[in-house]
Enzyme design. Structure first.
Site, short mmCIF file in Angstrom:
data_model
loop_
_atom_site.label_atom_id
_atom_site.label_comp_id
_atom_site.label_asym_id
_atom_site.label_seq_id
_atom_site.Cartn_x
_atom_site.Cartn_y
_atom_site.Cartn_z
N LYS A 135 0.88 -1.18 0.00
CA LYS A 135 0.00 0.00 0.00
C LYS A 135 0.91 1.23 0.00
O LYS A 135 2.12 1.08 -0.15
CB LYS A 135 -0.91 -0.02 1.23
CG LYS A 135 -0.23 -0.29 2.55
CD LYS A 135 -1.30 -0.38 3.63
CE LYS A 135 -0.76 -0.72 4.99
NZ LYS A 135 -0.19 -2.05 5.13
N ASP A 158 1.43 -15.91 -6.81
CA ASP A 158 0.23 -16.19 -7.61
C ASP A 158 0.54 -16.68 -9.03
O ASP A 158 -0.32 -17.23 -9.70
CB ASP A 158 -0.66 -14.94 -7.72
CG ASP A 158 -1.07 -14.39 -6.37
OD1 ASP A 158 -1.03 -15.14 -5.38
OD2 ASP A 158 -1.42 -13.19 -6.30
N ARG A 200 -13.48 -37.76 7.09
CA ARG A 200 -14.01 -36.41 6.88
C ARG A 200 -13.72 -35.89 5.47
O ARG A 200 -12.82 -36.37 4.79
CB ARG A 200 -13.33 -35.44 7.85
CG ARG A 200 -13.90 -35.49 9.24
CD ARG A 200 -13.14 -34.55 10.14
NE ARG A 200 -13.74 -34.51 11.46
CZ ARG A 200 -13.13 -34.08 12.55
NH1 ARG A 200 -11.88 -33.67 12.48
NH2 ARG A 200 -13.75 -34.06 13.70
N MET A 222 -4.35 -19.37 -1.73
CA MET A 222 -4.25 -18.03 -2.32
C MET A 222 -4.17 -18.10 -3.85
O MET A 222 -4.28 -19.18 -4.43
CB MET A 222 -3.02 -17.32 -1.76
CG MET A 222 -3.20 -16.79 -0.35
SD MET A 222 -1.75 -15.83 0.16
CE MET A 222 -2.37 -15.01 1.62
O1 F6P Z 1 -0.60 -11.50 -4.38
C1 F6P Z 1 -0.10 -12.33 -3.37
C2 F6P Z 1 -1.15 -12.58 -2.32
O2 F6P Z 1 -0.59 -13.46 -1.38
C3 F6P Z 1 -2.47 -13.11 -2.85
O3 F6P Z 1 -2.42 -14.48 -3.18
C4 F6P Z 1 -3.39 -12.76 -1.70
O4 F6P Z 1 -4.73 -12.60 -2.14
C5 F6P Z 1 -2.84 -11.45 -1.23
O5 F6P Z 1 -1.50 -11.39 -1.65
C6 F6P Z 1 -2.90 -11.27 0.27
O6 F6P Z 1 -2.46 -10.00 0.58
P1 F6P Z 1 -2.21 -9.48 2.06
O7 F6P Z 1 -0.82 -9.95 2.45
O8 F6P Z 1 -2.31 -8.01 1.95
O9 F6P Z 1 -3.24 -10.10 2.93
#
Ligand code: F6P
Length: 365
Positions: free
Chosen positions: A77, A142, A177, A184
């Site tokens: 950010k 990702d 189960r 992610m």
């Molecule tokens: O882009 C990498 C990633 O780990 C994604 O797979 C996931 O949605 C996101 O970042 C999580 O971000 P944060 O660390 O801000 O929770």
């Protein structure tokens, strides 16, 4: 003699330190100096009084390739977070750009290496558009960055998913189960597909293949009827229910945070199949820990190749992996579109051949 800067930006990822060590090693070999900026692009806003950078040497970086996280810190950010959605580009405030330019000139930098995913490479592109000499290195667990076959960090994340499911499977088997494992990947299903295939999941739900719960229930019932004790369902955080992606009520970089689909479908599947079900969200375990050997090697290769680009003055370009070779591509091409799973690709066909259900009409366990 050249001076180069390096920063990493966005979510961290196993292999970041390997890239840093690769850049520092290759630069030192050429007699160049390397400045590492802390906390992503924010380090570029350093002033004389508040320095958020330091010189990196082969001594200070010795064997950091084996370490998880990043010695430089990172943020997803802040002042440079311009990604606002798939294929959309925001803007950086002019005073921020001005300060960045000042830092680059004050430190006499001949080039800046930006190690990051699609959002960070979009920022790198904006910096190159104002004339800064930038090269990129593709990072993200990702694996969704265009123009490269693989990003570093992805294989390490898949390793975590595989090992986790191996563990989850034994307890699921003991208790007869069903386990729903949420992984992610944002809008790309690579982690779910590779992790699920490697660990032998019964059902893999991806953002790229629309699924119906009824189809998933049908395929799970067939497995149970055939006597299978444990059922493993891997669901990507970005998998869609109809047209809806499930999100958490918080934001990062203006992008919504994905999550929650695992818990949601676990409840629905338990109700429909009457199989006791638990949900495990692997979350940030997929980003933590030491990189596996593949990512260490890819990281140092990318780092040294980025220095090669600078030596040849090939700016506004990103190193990439094509097959087994490191090549370079324009950053502009890399951020044009996301690299997502093609529903008809060989990997999906292989999984279908092995009886994996994707929850679509074409699936038959
Ligand atoms: O882009 C990498 C990633 O780990 C994604 O797979 C996931 O949605 C996101 O970042 C999580 O971000 P944060 O660390 O801000 O929770």
């Amino acid at each position: 003699m050249m001076n180069i800067g390096i920063l990493n930006s966005g979510g961290d990822c196993p292999g970041l330190n390997a890239v840093i060590e690769g850049v520092v090693g290759a630069a030192h070999y050429r007699g160049w100096k390397v400045i590492g900026f802390y906390d992503g692009f924010e380090g570029l806003l350093s002033t004389e009084n508040e320095r958020r950078y330091e010189e990196l040497t082969p001594q200070s970086c010795r064997n950091i390739r084996a370490m998880g996280g990043t010695i430089l810190g990172t943020v997803n950010k802040g002042n440079f977070a311009i990604k606002v959605g798939i294929g959309e580009k925001g803007e950086i405030e002019p005073p921020v750009l001005e300060k960045t330019r000042e830092t680059v000139h004050r430190l006499n930098l001949d080039a800046l290496v930006v190690v990051g995913g699609d959002g960070s490479q979009s920022t790198a592109l904006l910096l190159s558009e104002i004339g800064l000499p930038v090269v990129g290195v593709p990072k993200t667990i990702d694996n969704d960055l265009g123009a490269t076959d693989l990003t570093f960090g992805f294989q390490s994340a898949v390793e975590v998913v595989t090992e986790s499911i191996d563990r989850i499977r034994t307890t699921a088997n003991s208790h007869r189960r069903m386990m729903v494992v949420e992984v992610m990947g944002r809008h790309a299903g690579w982690i779910a597909l590779y992790g699920g295939l490697s660990a032998g999941a019964d059902v893999i739900l991806l953002p790229e293949i629309p699924f119906e719960l009824d189809n998933v229930v049908r395929d799970i019932r067939m497995r149970r009827a055939a006597g299978q004790r444990e059922i493993i369902v891997v669901v990507s955080e970005g998998a869609k229910l109809g047209d809806t992606v499930m999100t958490l009520d918080a934001e990062t970089t203006g992008e919504v945070r994905l999550g929650g689909i695992g818990q949601f479908i676990a409840k629905k599947l338990e109700e429909a199949t009457e199989i006791e079900t638990r949900c495990v969200v692997l979350g940030h375990t997929q980003r933590g820990g030491a990189p596996i050997a593949f990512d260490r090697v890819l990281g140092v290769r990318f780092g040294s190749a980025a220095v090669g680009l600078i030596e040849r003055k090939e700016f506004s370009r990103m190193v990439a992996l094509r097959g087994t070779e490191i090549v370079s591509v324009s950053i502009e091409d890399a951020v044009k579109s996301l690299h997502r799973v093609d529903p008809d690709c060989q990997l999906v066909c292989t999984a279908r051949d092995l009886g994996v259900s994707f929850g679509d009409v074409a699936s038959r366990s």
